[in-house]
Design an enzyme around this catalytic site. Sequence first.
Site, mmCIF file in Angstrom:
data_model
loop_
_atom_site.group_PDB
_atom_site.id
_atom_site.type_symbol
_atom_site.label_atom_id
_atom_site.label_comp_id
_atom_site.label_asym_id
_atom_site.label_seq_id
_atom_site.Cartn_x
_atom_site.Cartn_y
_atom_site.Cartn_z
ATOM 1 N N HIS A 120 0.863 -1.179 0.000
ATOM 2 C CA HIS A 120 0.000 0.000 0.000
ATOM 3 C C HIS A 120 0.907 1.239 0.000
ATOM 4 O O HIS A 120 2.022 1.174 0.511
ATOM 5 C CB HIS A 120 -0.828 -0.063 1.287
ATOM 6 C CG HIS A 120 -1.897 0.969 1.431
ATOM 7 N ND1 HIS A 120 -1.640 2.254 1.833
ATOM 8 C CD2 HIS A 120 -3.238 0.892 1.252
ATOM 9 C CE1 HIS A 120 -2.787 2.922 1.901
ATOM 10 N NE2 HIS A 120 -3.769 2.119 1.553
ATOM 11 N N ASP A 197 2.815 -4.814 8.025
ATOM 12 C CA ASP A 197 1.583 -4.053 7.873
ATOM 13 C C ASP A 197 0.421 -5.038 8.003
ATOM 14 O O ASP A 197 0.158 -5.824 7.099
ATOM 15 C CB ASP A 197 1.593 -3.374 6.497
ATOM 16 C CG ASP A 197 0.283 -2.644 6.195
ATOM 17 O OD1 ASP A 197 -0.671 -2.772 6.987
ATOM 18 O OD2 ASP A 197 0.233 -1.955 5.161
ATOM 19 N N GLN A 200 -4.773 -5.543 6.777
ATOM 20 C CA GLN A 200 -5.763 -6.421 6.151
ATOM 21 C C GLN A 200 -5.798 -7.815 6.766
ATOM 22 O O GLN A 200 -6.511 -8.686 6.276
ATOM 23 C CB GLN A 200 -5.515 -6.526 4.641
ATOM 24 C CG GLN A 200 -5.683 -5.221 3.897
ATOM 25 C CD GLN A 200 -7.085 -4.637 4.021
ATOM 26 O OE1 GLN A 200 -8.038 -5.332 4.360
ATOM 27 N NE2 GLN A 200 -7.199 -3.344 3.772
ATOM 28 N N LYS A 223 -10.379 -0.694 10.615
ATOM 29 C CA LYS A 223 -10.563 -1.896 9.792
ATOM 30 C C LYS A 223 -10.804 -3.121 10.691
ATOM 31 O O LYS A 223 -10.931 -4.240 10.213
ATOM 32 C CB LYS A 223 -9.329 -2.126 8.919
ATOM 33 C CG LYS A 223 -9.075 -1.001 7.905
ATOM 34 C CD LYS A 223 -7.893 -1.305 7.026
ATOM 35 C CE LYS A 223 -7.301 -0.093 6.365
ATOM 36 N NZ LYS A 223 -7.919 0.260 5.081
ATOM 37 N N CYS A 359 -4.809 2.622 -3.509
ATOM 38 C CA CYS A 359 -3.567 3.099 -2.882
ATOM 39 C C CYS A 359 -2.417 2.141 -3.149
ATOM 40 O O CYS A 359 -1.577 1.918 -2.275
ATOM 41 C CB CYS A 359 -3.732 3.320 -1.385
ATOM 42 S SG CYS A 359 -4.956 4.549 -0.989
HETATM 43 C C1 LIG Z 1 -2.520 -2.956 3.456
HETATM 44 C C2 LIG Z 1 -2.846 -1.580 3.947
HETATM 45 N N1 LIG Z 1 -1.892 -0.841 4.508
HETATM 46 C C3 LIG Z 1 -2.135 0.394 4.980
HETATM 47 C C4 LIG Z 1 -3.375 0.965 4.893
HETATM 48 C C5 LIG Z 1 -3.562 2.347 5.398
HETATM 49 O O1 LIG Z 1 -4.470 2.414 6.421
HETATM 50 P P1 LIG Z 1 -4.851 3.825 7.037
HETATM 51 O O2 LIG Z 1 -5.331 4.674 5.900
HETATM 52 O O3 LIG Z 1 -5.929 3.530 8.020
HETATM 53 O O4 LIG Z 1 -3.627 4.389 7.672
HETATM 54 C C6 LIG Z 1 -4.411 0.238 4.313
HETATM 55 C C7 LIG Z 1 -5.758 0.813 4.203
HETATM 56 O O5 LIG Z 1 -6.297 1.078 3.165
HETATM 57 C C8 LIG Z 1 -4.133 -1.063 3.823
HETATM 58 O O6 LIG Z 1 -5.095 -1.792 3.237
#
Ligand SMILES: Cc1ncc(COP(=O)(O)O)c(C=O)c1O
Lengths: 402, 129
Positions: A120, A197, A200, A223, A359
């Site tokens: 991401h 990370d 998910q 999430k 993203c």
């Molecule tokens: C794999 C992953 N990493 C990071 C994020 C970023 O999350 P946040 O926008 O809550 O910081 C997301 C969310 O879309 C994600 O799916």
Amino acid sequence: MKKVVMGANVFRKDFPFFARKLVYLDTAATSQKPRVVLDAMRKFYEISNANVHRGVYGLADEATQLYEGARKTIARFINASPQEIVFVRNATEGINLVAQAWGRANIKKGETILITQMEHHSNIVPWQLLVKEKGANLLVATITKAGELDVLAFEKLLEKKPKLVAFTHVSNVLGTVNPVKELTALAHKAGAKVLVDACQSIAHMHVDVRNLNCDFLVFSGHKLYGPFVGVLYGKKKLLEEMPPFLCGGDMIKEVSFEKSSWNELPWKFEAGTPDVAGAVGLAAAVFYLEGIGLANVERQEVELVEYAFKKLQKIKAVQIYGPKTRAGVISFNLGDMHAHDVSTVLDEQGVCVRSGHHCAQPLMGVLGIPACARISIGVYTTKEDIDKFLAALQKAKKVFRL
Amino acid sequence: MSMYAEVILDYYRHPRNYGKLNHPQIVSHDMNTSCGDEITMQVEVKDNMVADIRFSGKGCAISQAAASMLTEHVMGLSLGEVAKLNKETMLKLVPIDISPMRLKCALLGFKVLKLGVIKALDRGENHEN
Ligand SMILES: Cc1ncc(COP(=O)(O)O)c(C=O)c1O
């Protein structure tokens, strides 16, 4: 299949959101919240609201207890100690914290950070800025055609002795579940620290930081059926050695006009008044999920994703991205339709589906597509939701004459 | 009304004025990075008028159909008139209710053309100076 429907229906009533007759298939972007989370937050504001770590009166202590109790709950949930749990705004802020505090102190000119093609933007851009500042290098491990991490390529890149390896547990586009424990062991053997990370994975499978043995792990509470707060886990020793990230109130031990010294862990990394109700709500979400049992969540969701995958596969003109074995999300395109058109036609039928680059623009480049549509599920998702989505997709096909 | 009214799909599947010109005086290009929509506008100018126009690109039905509709509208207009076109006029060309999240798609071609024409007019003025 029947079990899935029964199970999902049992949980769905816990979510006031579904008074709206929408088919919500964008849980990977953010989950809906169960009533117990909303109640816990309202109760905090109505009964226990005070600032934390400051007042000596009873109410302030009560708020502090609730906040620190939430930290303990989250620590237990991922098998960490409370000192290793830092509340942040979201996963993105957690990664930035590590990049700024740990990264700036530890990454030197010519050194290397390793990420993967399925990250991401949150797990790319902070490292890009860091290597630019330090004159270091950012390497990217490739994925296979099937959409899994190419472990051989990953091992090859470890020969460059990266200082840090940062990767996602579950891809928010491909649904790929990375073998975190094995990758972490490999990275450690090469002398790297590891950031995972878990955005998910955290709501969909059991995540145990001691078992995974990663050095840092981040996720977003929103999430995880909770409110908009985030969590950074870091091994105690590392957090102790790191300089602060943001600074000001709450994170200090002693301040004079000449110098300051830092508070103990984890408060050293929590500058200013935190989102107390957010932490309280997140703890309620954890209790809720533990009440169901993550093994049950996983079983139900895997079955539902398999069901959706099989049905989708049967539709001519549907192109699915990522491996067959996956968690929670399925990304796809329909014929030559742009993903936004797919999403809008579905939206017109009450089906909420994300479209775009999710993203993960670099990953879109790897897949050779500008965008894709994505469904993602949660504990409240039913087989009917999937069926309604599939029917809406047939309608989209018809409208676009595919 | 659905955003995918027959007319939109018709323009999407059979875009009017799609392609390239041999000797365009104006070439302008832009994209919506968030969705990968891309549009190039080419204009042949004669007597300060849009003598011919083509668009090319790829993207969603809304962005492509709207761009196509715009090319039909501006054919024969003076560059000054094109430069003065506003959003409202553009959106009136597209006979559907566009949801707020998709406005950017509907306006991409408009933005590309308008910028190209304004730049051309600026160049023209600089020459005269
Ligand atoms: C794999 C992953 N990493 C990071 C994020 C970023 O999350 P946040 O926008 O809550 O910081 C997301 C969310 O879309 C994600 O799916």
